[in-house]
Structure formats: structure tokens, C-alpha cells
Design a protein around this motif. Structure first.
Motif, PDB file in Angstrom:
ATOM      1  N   SER A  99      22.728  27.703  26.783  1.00 21.76           N
ATOM      2  CA  SER A  99      21.500  28.102  27.454  1.00 21.76           C
ATOM      3  C   SER A  99      21.848  28.833  28.737  1.00 21.76           C
ATOM      4  O   SER A  99      23.002  28.859  29.172  1.00 21.76           O
ATOM      5  N   GLY A 100      20.852  29.416  29.354  1.00 23.80           N
ATOM      6  CA  GLY A 100      21.058  30.007  30.670  1.00 23.80           C
ATOM      7  C   GLY A 100      21.136  28.928  31.727  1.00 23.80           C
ATOM      8  O   GLY A 100      20.729  27.784  31.516  1.00 23.80           O
ATOM      9  N   PRO A 101      21.680  29.259  32.895  1.00 23.75           N
ATOM     10  CA  PRO A 101      21.791  28.260  33.960  1.00 23.75           C
ATOM     11  C   PRO A 101      20.418  27.869  34.495  1.00 23.75           C
ATOM     12  O   PRO A 101      19.497  28.678  34.547  1.00 23.75           O
ATOM     13  N   SER A 102      20.288  26.603  34.861  1.00 22.25           N
ATOM     14  CA  SER A 102      19.048  26.090  35.454  1.00 22.25           C
ATOM     15  C   SER A 102      19.421  25.029  36.473  1.00 22.25           C
ATOM     16  O   SER A 102      20.565  24.583  36.536  1.00 22.25           O
ATOM     17  N   ALA A 103      18.461  24.629  37.273  1.00 25.11           N
ATOM     18  CA  ALA A 103      18.721  23.621  38.298  1.00 25.11           C
ATOM     19  C   ALA A 103      19.043  22.288  37.637  1.00 25.11           C
ATOM     20  O   ALA A 103      18.315  21.835  36.751  1.00 25.11           O
ATOM     21  N   PRO A 104      20.163  21.634  38.018  1.00 26.97           N
ATOM     22  CA  PRO A 104      20.509  20.334  37.427  1.00 26.97           C
ATOM     23  C   PRO A 104      19.411  19.309  37.679  1.00 26.97           C
ATOM     24  O   PRO A 104      18.801  19.274  38.742  1.00 26.97           O
ATOM     25  N   LYS A 105      19.161  18.468  36.674  1.00 28.21           N
ATOM     26  CA  LYS A 105      18.118  17.443  36.766  1.00 28.21           C
ATOM     27  C   LYS A 105      18.718  16.095  36.426  1.00 28.21           C
ATOM     28  O   LYS A 105      19.214  15.890  35.320  1.00 28.21           O
ATOM     29  N   GLY A 127      25.115  19.004  34.735  1.00 30.44           N
ATOM     30  CA  GLY A 127      25.477  20.390  34.997  1.00 30.44           C
ATOM     31  C   GLY A 127      24.256  21.297  34.897  1.00 30.44           C
ATOM     32  O   GLY A 127      23.132  20.852  34.632  1.00 30.44           O
ATOM     33  N   SER A 128      24.478  22.594  35.066  1.00 29.48           N
ATOM     34  CA  SER A 128      23.387  23.563  35.056  1.00 29.48           C
ATOM     35  C   SER A 128      23.242  24.288  33.723  1.00 29.48           C
ATOM     36  O   SER A 128      22.299  25.059  33.535  1.00 29.48           O
ATOM     37  N   VAL A 129      24.167  24.048  32.773  1.00 35.23           N
ATOM     38  CA  VAL A 129      24.164  24.743  31.485  1.00 35.23           C
ATOM     39  C   VAL A 129      24.177  23.697  30.374  1.00 35.23           C
ATOM     40  O   VAL A 129      24.746  22.619  30.531  1.00 35.23           O
ATOM     41  N   SER A 130      23.522  24.018  29.254  1.00 32.34           N
ATOM     42  CA  SER A 130      23.514  23.145  28.078  1.00 32.34           C
ATOM     43  C   SER A 130      24.167  23.861  26.906  1.00 32.34           C
ATOM     44  O   SER A 130      24.016  25.070  26.754  1.00 32.34           O
ATOM     45  N   THR A 131      24.894  23.102  26.076  1.00 31.60           N
ATOM     46  CA  THR A 131      25.652  23.665  24.958  1.00 31.60           C
ATOM     47  C   THR A 131      24.936  23.394  23.646  1.00 31.60           C
ATOM     48  O   THR A 131      24.552  22.254  23.370  1.00 31.60           O
ATOM     49  N   ASN A 132      24.786  24.436  22.841  1.00 31.96           N
ATOM     50  CA  ASN A 132      24.097  24.311  21.563  1.00 31.96           C
ATOM     51  C   ASN A 132      24.838  23.344  20.639  1.00 31.96           C
ATOM     52  O   ASN A 132      26.066  23.363  20.542  1.00 31.96           O
ATOM     53  N   PHE A 146      28.563  21.886  16.323  1.00 27.65           N
ATOM     54  CA  PHE A 146      28.621  20.474  16.707  1.00 27.65           C
ATOM     55  C   PHE A 146      29.278  20.373  18.085  1.00 27.65           C
ATOM     56  O   PHE A 146      30.375  20.898  18.293  1.00 27.65           O
ATOM     57  N   THR A 147      28.613  19.691  19.007  1.00 29.93           N
ATOM     58  CA  THR A 147      29.202  19.356  20.300  1.00 29.93           C
ATOM     59  C   THR A 147      29.480  17.860  20.307  1.00 29.93           C
ATOM     60  O   THR A 147      28.671  17.073  19.798  1.00 29.93           O
ATOM     61  N   ALA A 148      30.617  17.439  20.868  1.00 31.96           N
ATOM     62  CA  ALA A 148      31.005  16.025  20.836  1.00 31.96           C
ATOM     63  C   ALA A 148      31.664  15.641  22.159  1.00 31.96           C
ATOM     64  O   ALA A 148      32.246  16.485  22.852  1.00 31.96           O
ATOM     65  N   ASP A 149      31.568  14.354  22.509  1.00 33.14           N
ATOM     66  CA  ASP A 149      32.223  13.811  23.706  1.00 33.14           C
ATOM     67  C   ASP A 149      32.770  12.429  23.369  1.00 33.14           C
ATOM     68  O   ASP A 149      32.285  11.766  22.434  1.00 33.14           O
ATOM     69  N   ASP A 150      33.758  11.974  24.126  1.00 37.99           N
ATOM     70  CA  ASP A 150      34.460  10.734  23.783  1.00 37.99           C
ATOM     71  C   ASP A 150      34.088   9.586  24.711  1.00 37.99           C
ATOM     72  O   ASP A 150      33.531   9.766  25.790  1.00 37.99           O
ATOM     73  N   PHE A 151      34.421   8.370  24.264  1.00 38.25           N
ATOM     74  CA  PHE A 151      34.197   7.142  25.018  1.00 38.25           C
ATOM     75  C   PHE A 151      35.180   6.096  24.508  1.00 38.25           C
ATOM     76  O   PHE A 151      35.851   6.301  23.487  1.00 38.25           O
ATOM     77  N   VAL A 152      35.272   4.964  25.212  1.00 36.80           N
ATOM     78  CA  VAL A 152      36.248   3.925  24.881  1.00 36.80           C
ATOM     79  C   VAL A 152      35.530   2.593  24.686  1.00 36.80           C
ATOM     80  O   VAL A 152      34.731   2.178  25.532  1.00 36.80           O
ATOM     81  N   VAL A 153      35.804   1.918  23.554  1.00 36.15           N
ATOM     82  CA  VAL A 153      35.361   0.537  23.333  1.00 36.15           C
ATOM     83  C   VAL A 153      36.483  -0.374  23.845  1.00 36.15           C
ATOM     84  O   VAL A 153      37.608  -0.294  23.358  1.00 36.15           O
ATOM     85  N   PRO A 154      36.216  -1.240  24.837  1.00 34.54           N
ATOM     86  CA  PRO A 154      37.288  -2.063  25.419  1.00 34.54           C
ATOM     87  C   PRO A 154      37.898  -3.016  24.404  1.00 34.54           C
ATOM     88  O   PRO A 154      37.274  -3.373  23.391  1.00 34.54           O
ATOM     89  N   GLY A 155      39.139  -3.436  24.687  1.00 36.74           N
ATOM     90  CA  GLY A 155      39.823  -4.391  23.837  1.00 36.74           C
ATOM     91  C   GLY A 155      39.066  -5.703  23.748  1.00 36.74           C
ATOM     92  O   GLY A 155      38.468  -6.170  24.715  1.00 36.74           O
ATOM     93  N   GLY A 156      39.070  -6.324  22.568  1.00 37.29           N
ATOM     94  CA  GLY A 156      38.403  -7.590  22.375  1.00 37.29           C
ATOM     95  C   GLY A 156      36.912  -7.491  22.134  1.00 37.29           C
ATOM     96  O   GLY A 156      36.234  -8.517  22.038  1.00 37.29           O
ATOM     97  N   ALA A 239      11.336  27.736  16.268  1.00 36.91           N
ATOM     98  CA  ALA A 239      11.507  26.722  17.321  1.00 36.91           C
ATOM     99  C   ALA A 239      12.578  27.070  18.341  1.00 36.91           C
ATOM    100  O   ALA A 239      12.614  26.496  19.430  1.00 36.91           O
ATOM    101  N   GLY A 240      13.503  27.987  18.009  1.00 35.85           N
ATOM    102  CA  GLY A 240      14.567  28.334  18.951  1.00 35.85           C
ATOM    103  C   GLY A 240      15.742  27.387  18.849  1.00 35.85           C
ATOM    104  O   GLY A 240      16.107  26.940  17.763  1.00 35.85           O
ATOM    105  N   GLU A 241      16.326  27.051  20.000  1.00 34.27           N
ATOM    106  CA  GLU A 241      17.558  26.257  20.012  1.00 34.27           C
ATOM    107  C   GLU A 241      17.417  25.024  20.890  1.00 34.27           C
ATOM    108  O   GLU A 241      16.561  24.954  21.779  1.00 34.27           O
ATOM    109  N   TRP A 242      18.313  24.040  20.612  1.00 28.84           N
ATOM    110  CA  TRP A 242      18.439  22.850  21.453  1.00 28.84           C
ATOM    111  C   TRP A 242      19.858  22.798  22.002  1.00 28.84           C
ATOM    112  O   TRP A 242      20.827  23.045  21.269  1.00 28.84           O
ATOM    113  N   GLY A 243      19.981  22.493  23.295  1.00 32.63           N
ATOM    114  CA  GLY A 243      21.298  22.405  23.923  1.00 32.63           C
ATOM    115  C   GLY A 243      21.509  21.039  24.556  1.00 32.63           C
ATOM    116  O   GLY A 243      20.595  20.456  25.155  1.00 32.63           O
TER     117      GLY A 243
END
Length: 526
Positions: A99-105, A127-132, A146-156, A239-243
Motif C-alpha cells: 500500500s501507499g504510506p500512511s500515518a502509523p496507527k 509501520g506506515s506501509v502494509s504488505t499485500n 503470502f506474507t508471514a512472520d515468526d514467533f516462539v513457543v517456549p519450552g515446556g 474490492a481491491g487489495e488487503w495489506g
């Protein structure tokens, strides 16, 4: 004489009237010309205003600027005030990566209802930009990404994820998305690897720009590093796009992106650190900043995970462990010796028959008491049949040595009741160079055995930039015999920002579900 005088007077009157008419004409002509010019200017201004209004409308309706493609064309207003507008069909009608830049919310979302808890939280530092990240209609299937991000499940821990919240925006169209798809992957060298969960067509609620996607079946994940991908099921027309909104703070590895169909060309530039030259196409997962050409400084995505830990039981119950070892050993030895000697005229040879029988039975029963029973039976029989009168001397010697050995060992572990845990702070605010403590305590202590309490950090303050924390990230241990454990916050900069610790349920303790499950320290300016 009088007639001549009258003629002169009439001539003067006529001349005066003529001069008066001439004067009036000279005054009227400029007014008429001015009125004509005013009409022309009104028409010109009206045309210009219409052109400007159309220009503004077209600017609002045009697709936002994408860092990966050309800037959307705006209407051109020429010097003569005529508008040369581009219709929608004349503009570029293909999806864009961002997307185009916009004010962070900064989003404000409610805390989930018990027994659901926030398992992981990255809904901060937008951030000010969203990724499709979108599943398009068949005509635009080549742009599916596809956009993806990582995370950690703690031990136990085992997480049962029932909801994924992702902050996002609609662009290049008004939306809305028909539904959302959610995927989880194992980690593979800092990028998504093997897919371990898939849910398509999931319902959602748009809560002020945070898209709360409810999973029909929970994603059950054990300890380790995972990736989540949130994808809108949305037709580009109309409908356009979602970011998915980018995040300015990186946690773990930077976000990833892929476009399996190759509909998007590689970006012209990819200024983020570490990107290859030329920029990659990314038909398989790659670093999102490099694949989409977004500027440095927005490496992650905005999301949080909601669910339960360990099957949704906030009060864990320990199970006694009993170990029984029974080793019965039985040795039976039977030895029978028969010697017969006969002296006569006729030598008769005796016949000796020996039948030793040894039976050993060992039974070990653990309930949890082990009992071993050994039974040994040895029978030796010697039979002699002399022809004449021999003098036999049989000597049977049976030796039976049973040795049963049973060693049961039972080690039960007593059940330890889980304790309610809460968090408070040693002081509410600090400045650069100062310390404050998050105090994680038991409501009724002390701890009978060491208890590890898990937590997550959120707020406008950035971990590693504005402050640091002591100990192992995401957990603090309350030692046996102690009432509390501490995590020390050290302020690195003078900023008006908050650092919030939120406790996460785990084995050996539970939470009240009220405000004492979280605490905040403000890092203030001088």
C-alpha cells in the motif's frame, strides 16, 4: 432679434444634450466591457474549479503509490484550465505488492475472555506501509501472495491457538475481504519451512483495522519456532487489495513473503540491508523487505495470537510417578549319583535310572508391592536290577539352590497445588540509566518448588532500543521457598514511552484474569 436668440439657445441645448449623451456613452462602455470580462472570468474559474475537483477525486480514487511499481498517474490540469482526466479503465489495473504510506496507527484491542489468553503479542510499533497477502480471483491468480512472520513457543508449553489478530488496511479498493486463510509453518533456516497447519475460509471481525480471525479448529503447537501467514480471500475486482501492516521493531527473524505464481515482477530497488542485487522475484519464501522492495526500518508484521496453554487447563495437576523393578533369580541344581558294586560268580551289571526334575516358578506382582515366589522341586530316582545278588550302593546327592531376588522401587511424587500469580512494579517510571523491576509474585507463597512464569512484552517502548531486560527473555523463575522473582528493566534512552509486561498461564500457576496480570513501567524524558 428674439428669434435669433431662441435659435442660439436651442443650439446650445442640443449641443449640451449631445455632449451629455457622449459622456454617458463613454462611461457606459467601460462598465459593459467590465461586465463582459467578469462573465468570462467566471466561466474560466468555474472550469478550473471543476478540473481541480475532478483532480482531487481522481487522486482519492487512484491506486496508492507502491514502492515496487510505478506511481499511479494523477489527472493533468493544463495552463488553460482544461482537465485531462484518466478514466479508471485507462489507469493501471493490476495488483501492487504494498500500500501507499500512511500515518502509523497504534491499535487498541480488548483482552480476550477466560480461559483464552494472549499467547504472543506483536500489536505494537506499527509501520506506515502494509504488505499485500491475498488470495485473488482466478483472473488474477498469478498475483496470489503470502506474507508471514515468526514467533516462539517456549519450552515446556503446548499452545492451542484459536484466534489470530492481524492489523491491516484495504487499498486499491474499498474491500471487504470475503474471508481469511491462516497457515502455520515450522522454521527452516530463518524462513517458513514445512507447513503444519492450514485453515481456509475462516470468519473474521474487523475491529478498527485489526482483523480478528477465528480458527474453526485450533492449531496445536509444541515448543519451537514457527511462522504464521494471514491471507485475505478477496477479489481484486471490485474490492481491491488487503495489506498486512508492517512493524518497525524486529522480533526473531524478519518477515517473509512469496508469490508462487510469479505475477509480480522483482522490485526495481530493495534498499533494506542484506538484500541481493538484483532484487529477487521470490516465487518461494524470501525476506519480505527484499522481495517487495520496501524501505528499511519496517522488518516485521503486526499480529497477536490468542488461545490456551496445555489443553486450556489453567490449573495443572501433577501425576505421581511409580517405578517398580522386580528381578527374581532362581537357580536349581539337582545332582544324583548312583554307584552299584556286585561280586559273584556271575557278574551282573546293574542298570541305574536317574530322573532329576527341577521346576522353578517366579511371580512378581507390582501394585506397587512386588512379591516373588520361587518353588523348586528336584527328584532323583535310582533303580537297580541285579541278575544274582549284587550289593548296590546308590548314593543320590540332589542339591537345589533357589535364589529369588525381587527389588521393587516406587517413587511417587506428591501433587503440588498450582498458585495464583500476579505482577507489579518496584516503581512506575524511570529515566535513562535508571532501573526498575517487574515483580512476579505468588498470591499465597512461598513456592514449594521452583516455578517458571512466562510473560510477553508490549507497549510503545522498544525492547533493545529504549530498554533492556534481565534474565531469560519471556520467563522468570520463582525459587523454592521464595514468594517472588524479578525482571529488571534498564532504561537506555529518555523517551515518553511505556513498557508493559503481560503474564501468560503455564504449568504450576494460574492467573486471575484481572488487571494484576499485567504491569507497566514508563520510560520518561528528563
Amino acid at each position: 432679434m428674439k428669434n435669433q436668440t431662441d435659435l442660439k439657445i436651442k443650439a446650445h441645448l442640443i449641443r449640451g444634450a449631445f455632449y451629455l449623451l457622449l459622456l454617458m456613452a463613454m462611461c457606459a462602455i467601460p462598465f459593459a466591457l467590465a461586465q463582459r470580462d467578469t462573465g468570462k472570468r467566471t466561466l474560466v474559474n468555474s472550469s478550473a474549479k471543476e478540473a481541480v475537483a475532478a483532480n482531487v477525486y481522481a487522486a482519492l480514487a487512484a491506486p496508492p503509490y507502491s514502492g515496487s511499481g510505478a506511481q499511479a498517474q494523477l489527472p493533468n490540469i493544463s495552463n488553460n484550465g482544461q482537465s485531462q482526466l484518466l478514466t479508471r479503465t485507462e489507469q493501471s489495473q493490476v495488483p501492487t505488492k504494498t500500500s501507499g504510506p500512511s500515518a502509523p496507527k497504534l491499535p487498541i484491542v480488548p483482552y480476550p475472555n477466560a480461559p483464552q489468553v494472549v499467547l504472543y503479542d506483536q500489536l505494537n510499533n506499527p509501520g506506515s506501509v502494509s504488505t499485500n497477502s491475498q488470495d485473488f480471483e482466478a483472473a488474477n491468480a498469478g498475483f496470489n501472495d503470502f506474507t508471514a512472520d515468526d514467533f516462539v513457543v517456549p519450552g515446556g508449553q503446548t499452545w492451542n491457538i484459536t484466534e489470530v489478530d492481524a492489523q491491516g488496511v484495504y487499498f486499491n479498493g474499498p474491500g471487504p475481504a470475503a474471508s481469511f486463510n491462516v497457515f502455520f509453518y515450522q522454521n527452516s533456516g530463518g524462513l517458513p519451512g514445512t507447513q503444519v497447519y492450514s485453515a481456509t475460509g475462516q470468519s473474521y471481525v474487523n475491529s478498527a483495522g485489526v482483523f480478528q480471525v477465528t480458527l474453526a479448529a485450533p492449531a496445536v503447537l509444541g515448543p519451537g519456532t514457527y511462522w504464521v501467514s494471514v491471507q485475505a480471500r478477496q477479489d481484486f475486482t471490485p474490492a481491491g487489495e488487503w495489506g498486512w501492516t508492517n512493524r518497525t521493531v524486529q522480533a526473531n527473524s524478519p518477515a517473509a513473503w512469496k508469490n508462487p505464481g510469479g505475477g509480480f515482477p522483482p522490485p526495481a530497488t530493495c534498499p533494506a540491508p542484506g538484500c541481493p542485487v538484483p532484487c529477487p522475484t521470490c516465487t518461494s519464501y524470501g525476506v519480505r523487505q527484499c522481495c517487495t522492495g520496501t524501505a528499511a526500518g519496517q522488518p516485521d508484521q503486526m499480529f497477536r495470537l490468542i488461545g490456551t496453554i496445555g489443553g486450556g487447563t489453567p490449573t495443572p495437576t501433577s501425576t505421581p510417578t511409580a517405578t517398580a523393578t522386580g528381578t527374581p533369580t532362581l537357580t536349581a541344581t539337582a545332582t544324583a549319583t548312583a554307584i552299584a558294586t556286585a561280586t559273584a560268580t556271575v557278574i551282573a551289571r546293574p542298570t541305574a535310572t536317574r530322573t532329576p526334575t527341577a521346576t522353578a516358578t517366579a511371580t512378581a506382582t507390582r501394585s506397587p508391592t512386588a512379591t516373588a515366589t520361587a518353588v523348586a522341586t528336584a527328584t532323583a530316582t535310582a533303580t537297580f536290577t541285579p541278575i544274582l545278588s549284587p550289593t548296590p550302593t546308590p548314593t543320590p546327592t540332589p542339591v537345589v539352590t533357589p535364589t529369588p531376588t525381587a527389588t521393587p522401587t516406587a517413587t511417587p511424587t506428591a501433587t503440588v497445588a498450582a498458585k495464583e500469580t500476579y505482577v507489579t512494579v518496584s516503581k512506575n517510571s524511570v529515566r535513562k540509566g535508571q532501573n526498575a523491576a517487574f515483580i512476579v509474585a505468588l498470591d499465597r507463597g512461598p513456592a514449594a518448588q521452583p516455578i517458571t512464569v512466562f510473560y510477553s512484552m508490549s507497549g510503545s517502548a522498544r525492547l533493545g532500543t529504549d530498554y533492556t531486560l534481565s534474565g531469560t527473555p519471556g520467563q522468570v523463575t520463582i525459587a523454592a521457598g521464595r514468594f517472588s522473582g524479578r525482571v529488571i528493566l534498564h532504561a537506555l534512552r529518555n523517551v515518553n514511552r511505556n513498557a508493559t509486561m503481560t503474564l501468560i498461564p503455564g504449568p504450576g500457576y494460574f492467573l486471575s484474569g484481572f488487571d494484576d496480570d499485567r504491569a507497566t513501567i514508563r520510560i520518561r524524558k528528563k
